[in-house]
Scaffold this motif. Structure first.
Motif, PDB file in Angstrom:
ATOM      1  N   THR A  36      -2.473  11.226   0.153  1.00 53.53           N
ATOM      2  CA  THR A  36      -3.523  11.945  -0.592  1.00 53.53           C
ATOM      3  C   THR A  36      -4.790  11.102  -0.684  1.00 53.53           C
ATOM      4  OG1 THR A  36      -1.833  13.080  -1.913  1.00 53.53           O
ATOM      5  CG2 THR A  36      -4.078  13.070  -2.777  1.00 53.53           C
ATOM      6  N   LEU A  37      -4.627   9.817  -0.969  1.00 55.12           N
ATOM      7  CA  LEU A  37      -5.782   8.913  -1.015  1.00 55.12           C
ATOM      8  C   LEU A  37      -6.453   8.816   0.348  1.00 55.12           C
ATOM      9  CD1 LEU A  37      -7.575   6.635  -2.186  1.00 55.12           C
ATOM     10  CD2 LEU A  37      -5.732   5.035  -1.602  1.00 55.12           C
ATOM     11  N   LEU A  38      -5.667   8.647   1.389  1.00 54.42           N
ATOM     12  CA  LEU A  38      -6.233   8.445   2.731  1.00 54.42           C
ATOM     13  C   LEU A  38      -7.023   9.658   3.206  1.00 54.42           C
ATOM     14  CD1 LEU A  38      -3.270   6.575   4.472  1.00 54.42           C
ATOM     15  CD2 LEU A  38      -5.383   5.611   3.552  1.00 54.42           C
ATOM     16  N   TRP A  39      -6.532  10.865   2.935  1.00 55.61           N
ATOM     17  CA  TRP A  39      -7.278  12.057   3.352  1.00 55.61           C
ATOM     18  C   TRP A  39      -8.609  12.136   2.617  1.00 55.61           C
ATOM     19  CZ3 TRP A  39      -6.364  13.671   7.761  1.00 55.61           C
ATOM     20  CH2 TRP A  39      -5.087  13.898   8.280  1.00 55.61           C
ATOM     21  N   LYS A  40      -8.648  11.724   1.355  1.00 52.78           N
ATOM     22  CA  LYS A  40      -9.910  11.711   0.608  1.00 52.78           C
ATOM     23  C   LYS A  40     -10.882  10.678   1.181  1.00 52.78           C
ATOM     24  CE  LYS A  40      -9.197  14.817  -2.643  1.00 52.78           C
ATOM     25  NZ  LYS A  40     -10.082  16.004  -2.789  1.00 52.78           N
ATOM     26  N   THR A  85       0.823  -1.216   0.000  1.00 53.06           N
ATOM     27  CA  THR A  85       0.000   0.000   0.000  1.00 53.06           C
ATOM     28  C   THR A  85       0.859   1.268   0.000  1.00 53.06           C
ATOM     29  OG1 THR A  85      -0.162  -0.046   2.419  1.00 53.06           O
ATOM     30  CG2 THR A  85      -1.922  -1.131   1.183  1.00 53.06           C
ATOM     31  N   GLY A  86       2.060   1.191   0.569  1.00 49.20           N
ATOM     32  CA  GLY A  86       2.920   2.379   0.628  1.00 49.20           C
ATOM     33  C   GLY A  86       3.336   2.891  -0.728  1.00 49.20           C
ATOM     34  N   ALA A  87       3.363   2.004  -1.726  1.00 45.38           N
ATOM     35  CA  ALA A  87       3.768   2.402  -3.081  1.00 45.38           C
ATOM     36  C   ALA A  87       2.606   2.961  -3.891  1.00 45.38           C
ATOM     37  CB  ALA A  87       4.362   1.195  -3.813  1.00 45.38           C
ATOM     38  N   TYR A  88       1.409   3.009  -3.286  1.00 47.61           N
ATOM     39  CA  TYR A  88       0.231   3.451  -4.028  1.00 47.61           C
ATOM     40  C   TYR A  88       0.472   4.798  -4.716  1.00 47.61           C
ATOM     41  CZ  TYR A  88      -4.183   5.542  -5.223  1.00 47.61           C
ATOM     42  OH  TYR A  88      -5.174   6.165  -5.934  1.00 47.61           O
ATOM     43  N   GLY A  89       0.011   4.893  -5.962  1.00 46.93           N
ATOM     44  CA  GLY A  89      -0.042   6.154  -6.684  1.00 46.93           C
ATOM     45  C   GLY A  89       1.209   6.581  -7.399  1.00 46.93           C
ATOM     46  N   ARG A  90       2.327   5.923  -7.167  1.00 45.05           N
ATOM     47  CA  ARG A  90       3.569   6.343  -7.805  1.00 45.05           C
ATOM     48  C   ARG A  90       3.508   6.223  -9.327  1.00 45.05           C
ATOM     49  NH1 ARG A  90       8.699   6.188  -4.900  1.00 45.05           N
ATOM     50  NH2 ARG A  90       8.286   6.483  -2.682  1.00 45.05           N
ATOM     51  N   ASP A  91       2.647   5.360  -9.817  1.00 50.44           N
ATOM     52  CA  ASP A  91       2.521   5.175 -11.260  1.00 50.44           C
ATOM     53  C   ASP A  91       1.498   6.113 -11.886  1.00 50.44           C
ATOM     54  OD1 ASP A  91       0.657   3.688  -9.693  1.00 50.44           O
ATOM     55  OD2 ASP A  91       0.023   2.646 -11.501  1.00 50.44           O
ATOM     56  N   ILE A  92       0.699   6.804 -11.076  1.00 53.85           N
ATOM     57  CA  ILE A  92      -0.346   7.690 -11.622  1.00 53.85           C
ATOM     58  C   ILE A  92      -0.220   9.113 -11.081  1.00 53.85           C
ATOM     59  CG2 ILE A  92      -1.982   5.826 -12.090  1.00 53.85           C
ATOM     60  CD1 ILE A  92      -3.422   6.530  -9.485  1.00 53.85           C
ATOM     61  N   GLY A  93       0.913   9.437 -10.487  1.00 51.76           N
ATOM     62  CA  GLY A  93       1.170  10.810 -10.078  1.00 51.76           C
ATOM     63  C   GLY A  93       0.519  11.247  -8.788  1.00 51.76           C
TER      64      GLY A  93
END
Length: 578
Positions: free
Chosen positions: A272-276, A259-267
């Motif tokens: 950021t995801l968790l706050w949303k 989960t820590g690597a989330y978003g590195r491929d989509i900028g």
């Protein structure tokens, strides 16, 4: 040698008739005196046969399916999605393997024992003449293994097509869908998140935020199946969370291979995801974060500490260390050192008081010396992890670690035993006796004597089986503790917090039946009973009617095609001969 001769010349072969043969007029006379015998018909049986499809016809969508899943929460989420789609189509999901017509086996490739169970289940299914569909990481990573030959396979990114694979398998065909989901050449996280699913626990939603990872650990077979990192967009994940809360879910688990690597491929990134997501969590509901490797959480420590202090997020994090020896970590290609791991843990323990840190350790990795192992023992003794997953090393086929010189089996077993003794030498919850805690009740204990709840730190608390507590936040006094749990007594006249969400779905009920999915099923979706535990008579009739209609449509299409071909041939012949 005398030659053969004939005294009489025969004009025709039909002249060879003996005197005893009956003449044509005699045969005609005899036919007039034949009395036909009327055969009595079983009217009821005839009507049943007339209304039933031919015995060699197979109508998909009415069979019973047994689903077995091994492995991580990501795999369990995939299993829930496959069950939901099959049930929505009309198949009955059963918990009785012997009653099932087809077994859907969803595998895990992390360790040898899991694959052994998977292989044995395939063998048992074949012995019992069950249809079989295979899923999960084992067939995805090595589809050409001998024991998988001739069997249908649904790939980890193709679970949205499970109905097709099951349907063809029931017809006697072997189907394999192992491709990757892509959009304009870019790999996607997998199947859509808004597909129907049957949650194993109606109160808990498992959301896969990404698939694959950025690492290349030398012992890992999962990488061969899940591949490189591919993340879902934030808006799709938030929409899935909203939908879950609308269906009565009170606890969300975020899962992935890292989960820590989330978003590195989509900028984007994990904070950021968790706050949303935090914005849409209703009062009384909780969010649990899944496993993250040390390298990627290091960049976001400050933000992660703030998020883990949020009242609707469990102060819990799973950070695998695997070994406390830097030389072993280097051989594993873990891309961090022990100091990095300690920095993450120390920072979070300081900024998030009481946080639960869970970790994993592999015993007997190739090249691990006694000194390396003792460093790992010291780490456990220092941090006294309340949740520790100890794994004996198993060489997985096709991985670099499998080709290295192995630690003797007896040594691996002994180290695993020694570390387990260290882990069981301390009780992490004794100091919490007498505390008053708020706990969220979500399930029943294995022995069915208690309800299972979790406090703010995702520590397990057993409470009395009061049906009014299920899915609620309850205030309890801790009066007893064990190695893996505490026991709490509900506070008299205390407020029971009810999440501001809908009533939970019935166990076995299908969630996420979007308008688009209903349209794909046509009238069938509107008439079918969307529970896996029972099937209404009307829904059975609807399924049969739907499939008979499909068969008739197929026959009509084939007839039209045949007539068109015949017309073409006649026109061709006419042109040739004219």
């Amino acid at each position: 040698m005398p030659s053969a001769s004939c005294d009489t010349l025969l004009d025709d072969i039909e002249d060879i008739v003996s005197q005893e043969d009956s003449k044509p007029q005699d045969r005609h006379f005899s036919r007039k005196h034949v009395v036909p015998k009327v055969r009595k018909r079983n009217t009821q049986t005839y009507l049943q046969e007339e209304n039933s499809p031919p015995s060699d016809s197979i109508i998909p969508g009415i069979q019973k399916i047994w689903i077995r899943t091994w492995g991580c929460s990501h795999n369990n989420s995939d299993g829930e999605y496959m069950a939901g789609q099959l049930a929505a189509y009309g198949y009955k999901i059963t918990e009785n393997a012997s009653d099932a017509d087809l077994w859907l086996l969803n595998s895990c490739t992390v360790k040898n024992p899991a694959e052994d169970h998977f292989r044995n289940s395939i063998k048992k299914a074949q012995e019992e003449n069950k249809k079989v569909v295979l899923a999960g990481c084992v067939p995805q990573a090595q589809p050409r293994q001998d024991y998988l030959k001739g069997l249908s396979i649904i790939g980890v990114q193709q679970i949205d097509r499970v109905v097709e694979v099951v349907e063809e398998t029931i017809k006697g065909h072997s189907v394999r869908l192992l491709g990757q989901k892509k959009d304009n050449g870019k790999r996607l996280g997998g199947a859509r998140l808004d597909l129907p699913k049957i949650r194993k626990n109606p109160l808990i939603e498992i959301i896969s935020i990404n698939t694959g990872c950025l690492n290349a650990c030398t012992y890992c077979k999962t990488k061969h199946a899940r591949g490189n990192l591919a993340s879902y967009p934030i808006d799709e994940l938030v929409d899935r969370a909203k939908q879950s809360f609308q269906e009565g879910v009170c606890e969300i688990w975020l899962t992935s291979e890292d989960t820590g690597a989330y978003g590195r491929d989509i900028g984007t990134d994990l904070p950021t995801l968790l706050w949303k997501l935090v914005e849409v969590i209703p009062e009384g509901a909780m969010l649990r974060l899944g496993m993250t490797n040390p390298p990627y959480i290091l960049e976001h420590l400050e933000e992660m500490a703030k998020i883990l202090n949020h009242p609707r997020v469990y102060a819990f994090l799973h950070i695998p260390v695997q070994s406390a020896s830097d030389s072993v970590l280097m051989d594993m290609k873990r891309e961090y050192c022990v100091a990095d791991f300690k920095r993450v843990v120390d920072f979070l323990k300081e900024k998030v008081p009481g946080i639960t840190i869970a970790t994993d350790i592999i015993c007997g990795f190739p090249g691990e010396t006694d000194q390396d192992f003792q460093e790992t023992v010291k780490l456990v003794e220092e941090y006294r992890f309340p949740s520790l997953f100890i794994n004996q090393f198993y060489p997985r086929p096709g991985t670099p670690a499998a080709k290295a010189e192995q630690v003797p089996a007896q040594v691996k077993k002994q180290r695993t035993k020694d570390l387990s003794q260290v882990f069981h030498s301390y009780n992490p919850y004794d100091h919490k006796i007498g505390e008053r805690q708020h706990v969220l009740v979500t399930e029943e204990s294995f022995d069915s004597k208690f309800y299972v709840a979790h406090n703010q730190f995702y520590e397990q608390v057993l409470v009395p089986k009061n049906p009014s507590f299920m899915g609620k936040m309850v205030e309890v006094d801790i009066y007893e503790s064990g190695k893996h749990f505490m026991k709490g007594q509900p506070v008299l006249d205390a407020k029971v917090y009810t999440p501001s969400i809908s009533k939970p779905l019935v166990k076995g009920e299908v969630s996420g039946l979007t308008k688009e999915f209903r349209n794909r099923l046509g009238n069938h979706a509107g008439s079918a009973s969307y529970t896996s535990t029972e099937t209404q008579p009307t829904s059975a009739v609807s399924r049969v009617a739907l499939n008979l209609q499909r068969l008739h449509q197929d026959c009509a299409l084939r007839t039209v095609a045949a007539l068109a071909l015949l017309a073409f041939l006649l026109a061709f012949l006419a042109k040739v001969y004219n």
